[in-house]
Design a protein around this motif. Structure first.
Motif, PDB file in Angstrom:
ATOM      1  N   GLU A  77       1.566   1.740   9.846  1.00  0.00           N
ATOM      2  CA  GLU A  77       2.874   1.080   9.919  1.00  0.00           C
ATOM      3  C   GLU A  77       3.084   0.614  11.355  1.00  0.00           C
ATOM      4  N   LEU A  78       3.526  -0.609  11.523  1.00  0.00           N
ATOM      5  CA  LEU A  78       4.004  -1.103  12.806  1.00  0.00           C
ATOM      6  C   LEU A  78       5.510  -1.198  12.657  1.00  0.00           C
ATOM      7  N   CYS A  79       6.270  -0.651  13.598  1.00  0.00           N
ATOM      8  CA  CYS A  79       7.722  -0.647  13.441  1.00  0.00           C
ATOM      9  C   CYS A  79       8.434  -0.911  14.759  1.00  0.00           C
ATOM     10  N   THR A  80       9.668  -1.368  14.624  1.00  0.00           N
ATOM     11  CA  THR A  80      10.539  -1.552  15.779  1.00  0.00           C
ATOM     12  C   THR A  80      11.411  -0.306  15.934  1.00  0.00           C
TER      13      THR A  80
ATOM     14  N   PRO B 293       0.818  -1.203   0.000  1.00  0.00           N
ATOM     15  CA  PRO B 293       0.000   0.000   0.000  1.00  0.00           C
ATOM     16  C   PRO B 293       0.854   1.255   0.000  1.00  0.00           C
ATOM     17  N   PRO B 294       0.313   2.359  -0.486  1.00  0.00           N
ATOM     18  CA  PRO B 294       1.101   3.599  -0.529  1.00  0.00           C
ATOM     19  C   PRO B 294       1.384   4.119   0.872  1.00  0.00           C
TER      20      PRO B 294
ATOM     21  N   VAL C  31       3.296  -3.084   7.159  1.00  0.00           N
ATOM     22  CA  VAL C  31       2.325  -2.095   6.695  1.00  0.00           C
ATOM     23  C   VAL C  31       0.997  -2.806   6.447  1.00  0.00           C
ATOM     24  N   LEU C  32      -0.090  -2.213   6.956  1.00  0.00           N
ATOM     25  CA  LEU C  32      -1.421  -2.769   6.779  1.00  0.00           C
ATOM     26  C   LEU C  32      -2.424  -1.642   6.656  1.00  0.00           C
ATOM     27  N   ARG C  33      -3.656  -1.978   6.366  1.00  0.00           N
ATOM     28  CA  ARG C  33      -4.741  -1.001   6.282  1.00  0.00           C
ATOM     29  C   ARG C  33      -5.814  -1.329   7.319  1.00  0.00           C
ATOM     30  N   ASP C  34      -6.439  -0.275   7.857  1.00  0.00           N
ATOM     31  CA  ASP C  34      -7.576  -0.491   8.738  1.00  0.00           C
ATOM     32  C   ASP C  34      -8.828  -0.668   7.872  1.00  0.00           C
ATOM     33  N   PRO C  35     -10.006  -0.932   8.469  1.00  0.00           N
ATOM     34  CA  PRO C  35     -11.207  -1.176   7.662  1.00  0.00           C
ATOM     35  C   PRO C  35     -11.602  -0.019   6.747  1.00  0.00           C
ATOM     36  N   ASP C  36     -11.156   1.211   7.052  1.00  0.00           N
ATOM     37  CA  ASP C  36     -11.467   2.356   6.199  1.00  0.00           C
ATOM     38  C   ASP C  36     -10.373   2.656   5.178  1.00  0.00           C
TER      39      ASP C  36
ATOM     40  N   GLN D  11      -1.683 -12.618  10.769  1.00  0.00           N
ATOM     41  CA  GLN D  11      -1.994 -13.813   9.973  1.00  0.00           C
ATOM     42  C   GLN D  11      -3.160 -14.587  10.577  1.00  0.00           C
ATOM     43  N   GLU D  12      -3.137 -14.742  11.891  1.00  0.00           N
ATOM     44  CA  GLU D  12      -4.232 -15.441  12.581  1.00  0.00           C
ATOM     45  C   GLU D  12      -5.564 -14.723  12.374  1.00  0.00           C
ATOM     46  N   GLN D  13      -5.515 -13.389  12.341  1.00  0.00           N
ATOM     47  CA  GLN D  13      -6.721 -12.580  12.160  1.00  0.00           C
ATOM     48  C   GLN D  13      -7.114 -12.439  10.689  1.00  0.00           C
ATOM     49  N   GLN D  14      -6.322 -13.044   9.797  1.00  0.00           N
ATOM     50  CA  GLN D  14      -6.533 -12.983   8.351  1.00  0.00           C
ATOM     51  C   GLN D  14      -6.540 -11.539   7.832  1.00  0.00           C
ATOM     52  N   ILE D  15      -5.593 -10.741   8.363  1.00  0.00           N
ATOM     53  CA  ILE D  15      -5.414  -9.356   7.934  1.00  0.00           C
ATOM     54  C   ILE D  15      -4.269  -9.312   6.938  1.00  0.00           C
ATOM     55  N   GLU D  16      -4.504  -8.719   5.775  1.00  0.00           N
ATOM     56  CA  GLU D  16      -3.442  -8.580   4.782  1.00  0.00           C
ATOM     57  C   GLU D  16      -2.433  -7.539   5.252  1.00  0.00           C
ATOM     58  N   PHE D  17      -1.150  -7.826   5.035  1.00  0.00           N
ATOM     59  CA  PHE D  17      -0.099  -6.896   5.400  1.00  0.00           C
ATOM     60  C   PHE D  17       1.135  -7.160   4.554  1.00  0.00           C
ATOM     61  N   VAL D  18       2.041  -6.191   4.554  1.00  0.00           N
ATOM     62  CA  VAL D  18       3.320  -6.316   3.869  1.00  0.00           C
ATOM     63  C   VAL D  18       4.409  -6.258   4.927  1.00  0.00           C
ATOM     64  N   GLY D  19       5.381  -7.180   4.864  1.00  0.00           N
ATOM     65  CA  GLY D  19       6.494  -7.177   5.805  1.00  0.00           C
ATOM     66  C   GLY D  19       6.480  -8.428   6.656  1.00  0.00           C
ATOM     67  N   PRO D  20       7.316  -8.436   7.673  1.00  0.00           N
ATOM     68  CA  PRO D  20       8.244  -7.386   8.077  1.00  0.00           C
ATOM     69  C   PRO D  20       9.366  -7.197   7.045  1.00  0.00           C
ATOM     70  N   LYS D  21       9.702  -5.924   6.839  1.00  0.00           N
ATOM     71  CA  LYS D  21      10.839  -5.608   5.986  1.00  0.00           C
ATOM     72  C   LYS D  21      11.666  -4.529   6.659  1.00  0.00           C
ATOM     73  N   CYS D  22      12.892  -4.390   6.191  1.00  0.00           N
ATOM     74  CA  CYS D  22      13.853  -3.505   6.833  1.00  0.00           C
ATOM     75  C   CYS D  22      13.850  -2.126   6.184  1.00  0.00           C
ATOM     76  N   ARG D  23      13.750  -1.073   7.017  1.00  0.00           N
ATOM     77  CA  ARG D  23      13.897   0.304   6.545  1.00  0.00           C
ATOM     78  C   ARG D  23      15.384   0.644   6.508  1.00  0.00           C
ATOM     79  N   PRO D  24      15.758   1.764   5.863  1.00  0.00           N
ATOM     80  CA  PRO D  24      17.173   2.157   5.821  1.00  0.00           C
ATOM     81  C   PRO D  24      17.815   2.377   7.194  1.00  0.00           C
ATOM     82  N   ASP D  25      17.009   2.687   8.221  1.00  0.00           N
ATOM     83  CA  ASP D  25      17.558   2.891   9.566  1.00  0.00           C
ATOM     84  C   ASP D  25      17.611   1.586  10.363  1.00  0.00           C
ATOM     85  N   ARG D  26      17.389   0.457   9.692  1.00  0.00           N
ATOM     86  CA  ARG D  26      17.447  -0.892  10.262  1.00  0.00           C
ATOM     87  C   ARG D  26      16.294  -1.178  11.233  1.00  0.00           C
TER      88      ARG D  26
END
Length: 125
Positions: A115-118, A64-65, A105-110, A85-100
């Protein structure tokens, strides 16, 4: 598995220089170091641990953008991935940003992008 804080909000801006001047000179936000992303933008600190990320409008992103989103810092990104995954929510990642930092990344119902990040520096080399 828990959310620790609202880490940052990202906004697309028409004119990066003009927006930087506004947020710095009018609102008094201090610029902070931005990792070497492959698109133009600027980061500002807000309080002790929160940030505002400006992204030049028209930047092309993966789906997603990410030009308009907010991010939560989490304690265990892999536990969140399993939970989504258990909640069957589509998402991208985990992937690494340039700051490690690792991010999901996911979308809410709207359709709002979240972004969820470490913390930066978490991802292995």
């Amino acid at each position: 598995m828990k959310i620790n804080q609202l880490n940052h909000t990202a906004l697309p801006v028409q004119n990066l220089e003009k927006s930087c001047q506004f947020y710095q000179n009018v609102l008094g936000l201090a610029p902070i170091v931005r990792p070497a992303f492959n698109f133009p933008g600027a980061w500002f600190g807000m309080g002790d641990q929160q940030e505002l990320h400006l992204i030049s409008k028209g930047t092309i992103f993966e789906v997603p953008p990410l030009d308009r989103h907010f991010a939560f810092r989490v304690d265990d990104i892999h536990a969140f991935a399993a939970h989504l995954q258990e909640q069957q929510i589509e998402f991208v990642g985990p992937k690494c940003r340039p700051d490690r930092a690792l991010q999901i990344v996911l979308r809410d119902p709207d359709g709002h992008v979240i972004e969820l990040c470490t913390k930066p520096g978490i991802a292995p080399d």
